[in-house]
Design a protein around this motif. Structure first.
Motif, PDB file in Angstrom:
ATOM      1  N   TYR A  52      32.222  39.415  33.700  1.00  0.00           N
ATOM      2  CA  TYR A  52      31.173  39.323  34.729  1.00  0.00           C
ATOM      3  C   TYR A  52      30.901  40.655  35.429  1.00  0.00           C
TER       4      TYR A  52
ATOM      5  N   PHE B 276      32.776  41.668  38.803  1.00  0.00           N
ATOM      6  CA  PHE B 276      32.509  41.045  40.107  1.00  0.00           C
ATOM      7  C   PHE B 276      33.802  40.612  40.806  1.00  0.00           C
ATOM      8  N   TYR B 277      34.809  40.246  40.018  1.00  0.00           N
ATOM      9  CA  TYR B 277      36.065  39.803  40.622  1.00  0.00           C
ATOM     10  C   TYR B 277      37.093  40.932  40.735  1.00  0.00           C
TER      11      TYR B 277
ATOM     12  N   ARG C 164      37.810  43.687  43.171  1.00  0.00           N
ATOM     13  CA  ARG C 164      37.360  43.978  44.537  1.00  0.00           C
ATOM     14  C   ARG C 164      38.357  44.848  45.300  1.00  0.00           C
TER      15      ARG C 164
ATOM     16  N   SER D 212      32.724  45.474  45.261  1.00  0.00           N
ATOM     17  CA  SER D 212      33.114  45.051  43.918  1.00  0.00           C
ATOM     18  C   SER D 212      32.302  45.822  42.901  1.00  0.00           C
TER      19      SER D 212
ATOM     20  N   GLY E  88      30.802  44.442  40.542  1.00  0.00           N
ATOM     21  CA  GLY E  88      29.747  43.561  40.045  1.00  0.00           C
ATOM     22  C   GLY E  88      28.597  43.359  40.993  1.00  0.00           C
ATOM     23  N   GLY E  89      28.546  44.098  42.106  1.00  0.00           N
ATOM     24  CA  GLY E  89      27.431  43.930  43.030  1.00  0.00           C
ATOM     25  C   GLY E  89      27.906  43.864  44.470  1.00  0.00           C
TER      26      GLY E  89
END
Length: 490
Positions: free
Chosen positions: A441, A444-445, A447, A473, A475-476
């Motif tokens: 992903y 995103f995880y 962090r 993160s 992922g955004g």
């Protein structure tokens, strides 16, 4: 019995015998002083044991001293020739009845002070927080305590659709019972988010956080059984809000170590040598059905009709060297299958779940330092990911460091209050390694969190906290937070 205390001992002995008569309506008041002395002789051994316990309990010595004067006054009043008091039937009370009333009242006061002390000592014992440890310090019987947290969160950057919130995050009740010197029941009941909702509305929940029996057999080996906290990290066992900085518990101890984490089981705990403590339990395992890309948190079963086809084993060691005051170093582990005899993609798997953690804490002259690191591995992650339709990480990790300093002595030298600025840095990744062909992903995880703030304690039972969290993160964007809250224990 010492020669210089005959009247005190006589007063306590007479009072206890007469208290028994006063509190059992079916038992008549002794007709003669000879009968009264027979009762006194039968209970003399119990009185001596009660006095010995009072002497051993440091927190009750002052209360017992204060009661000695009252005991002597009561003895004099009982043996004096005062006017008779009218009874409920309009008749004068007999001399024996008057003595019974006076001495029963004084002995009941003594018993109350011994069982329910006015002053409470807040310190951690046997792996519990200060308030949860209270049951170990009562003489016998019921113990009640608890804690609570309420906070306001304002999303100040990268807000998106996030809404500011005000939340009674939790209200917790500790109810314990000390059956005798070596059998103790300890319970924690938690009410989350002020309400369980109405109709289809979902808000908080009511949970039993732990409920366990301790059998205190020996300093080096004691038995614990029931719904127990997994002994990993700083927060899972000691999570009362006055014991940590920031309004939110560290994310590493929510997603890598899924606090608050409790399971059914039994095991041993104790102190091997001075300063070296351990806890080791056999517990029911996690349920891989609840594993997600965000971690193993939803795999906790929490004692609610838990599937116990697979068991797990957990252990912890902590060392506090006498040569370095305030230092704590330790490590813990949890290992067990999480498949629970269920079918995933048409077959049974073990989903062996391993979690390893190390921690260090040092408190010295107002300075506080914490560091924790954790690493986890999940077996059969590819089959789990295929069956669940989302990526389950085969490896995960997290760590954080935190430093704080109490500046109140510099601002107000003689104050017993506490004011500490703190800073914490966290890094964690629940998808540190993923099965071949599955998506992570975009990170995103993965962090990292920068957090700083203030903790103010007007008294040791209350913590007023303000902090700012910057969450990032790969992922955004994730919204930054300003948090303001109050935590308390009792």
């Amino acid at each position: 019995m010492k020669a210089n205390k005959p009247f005190l001992s006589l007063g306590v002995a007479i009072g206890t015998a007469l208290c028994s008569a006063a509190t059992h309506a079916a038992q008549p008041v002794p007709a003669t002083m000879e009968e009264m002395w027979k009762i006194i002789q039968q209970q003399q051994k119990e009185i001596e044991a009660l006095k010995a316990k009072a002497g051993e309990n440091e927190t009750l010595k002052q209360e017992v001293k204060q009661l000695k004067a009252g005991q002597q006054d009561a003895t004099k009043a009982a043996t004096g020739a005062g006017p008779a008091e009218p009874s409920a039937k309009g008749k004068s009370k007999t001399d024996a009845e008057r003595k019974t009333d006076i001495l029963a009242s004084e002995v009941e006061k003594l018993k109350t002070q011994l069982i329910i002390p006015d002053k409470r000592e807040y310190k951690s014992q046997y792996g519990f927080g200060p308030a949860a440890s209270e049951v170990y310090r009562v003489n016998r019987g019921l113990s009640i305590g608890g804690y609570g947290e309420f906070l306001y969160t304002n999303y100040v950057a990268d807000k998106g659709d996030a809404k500011d919130t005000a939340d009674m995050e939790r209200a917790v009740l500790y109810v314990g019972y000390k059956f005798n010197d070596w059998i103790i029941l300890n319970n924690e009941f938690e009410f989350e988010h002020a309400s369980t909702g109405e109709g289809s509305e979902e808000k908080g929940e009511v949970s039993v956080e732990f409920s366990q029996l301790d059998f205190l057999l020996h300093r080096a080996a004691n038995i614990r059984a029931g719904l127990m906290l997994v002994p990993m990290g700083f927060i899972n066992e000691i999570h009362e809000p006055t014991t940590f900085h920031g309004n939110h518990r560290p994310n590493v101890e929510q997603y890598i170590i899924p606090s608050t984490w409790r399971e059914m089981g039994a095991g041993l705990f104790g102190e091997i040598v001075p300063g070296l403590q351990y806890r080791m339990y056999a517990m029911n395992g996690l349920n891989a059905e609840g594993f997600e890309s965000s971690g193993i948190r939803e795999g906790r079963q929490g004692g609610s009709m838990s599937i116990a086809e697979n068991w797990a084993y957990t252990g912890r060691l902590d060392y506090t060297p006498a040569a370095v005051p305030g230092l704590l170093v330790g490590a813990s582990t949890f290992i067990g299958d999480a498949g629970q005899d269920e079918l995933y993609a048409g077959r049974k798997i073990s989903a062996l779940t391993q979690l390893y953690e190390g921690h260090v804490e040092w408190r010295y002259r107002g300075m506080e330092f914490r560091a924790l690191g954790a690493y986890g591995h999940i077996g059969d992650a590819a089959v789990l990911s295929q069956a669940k339709g989302e990526t389950i990480g085969s490896a995960n990790y997290g760590w954080y460091t935190e430093v704080a300093y109490d500046i109140m002595p510099w601002l107000w030298k003689d104050s017993s209050q506490y004011l500490a600025p703190f800073f914490r840095y966290e890094r964690y990744n629940t998808l540190a390694s993923v099965p071949t062909g599955f998506d992570n992903y975009g990170g995103f995880y993965d962090r990292w969190i920068y957090q700083g703030g203030l903790t103010y304690k007007p008294i040791q039972n209350i913590a007023i906290k303000a902090d700012y969290r910057n969450i990032s993160s790969n992922g955004g964007p994730v919204p930054d937070e300003f948090n303001l809250g109050v935590g308390f224990i009792y």
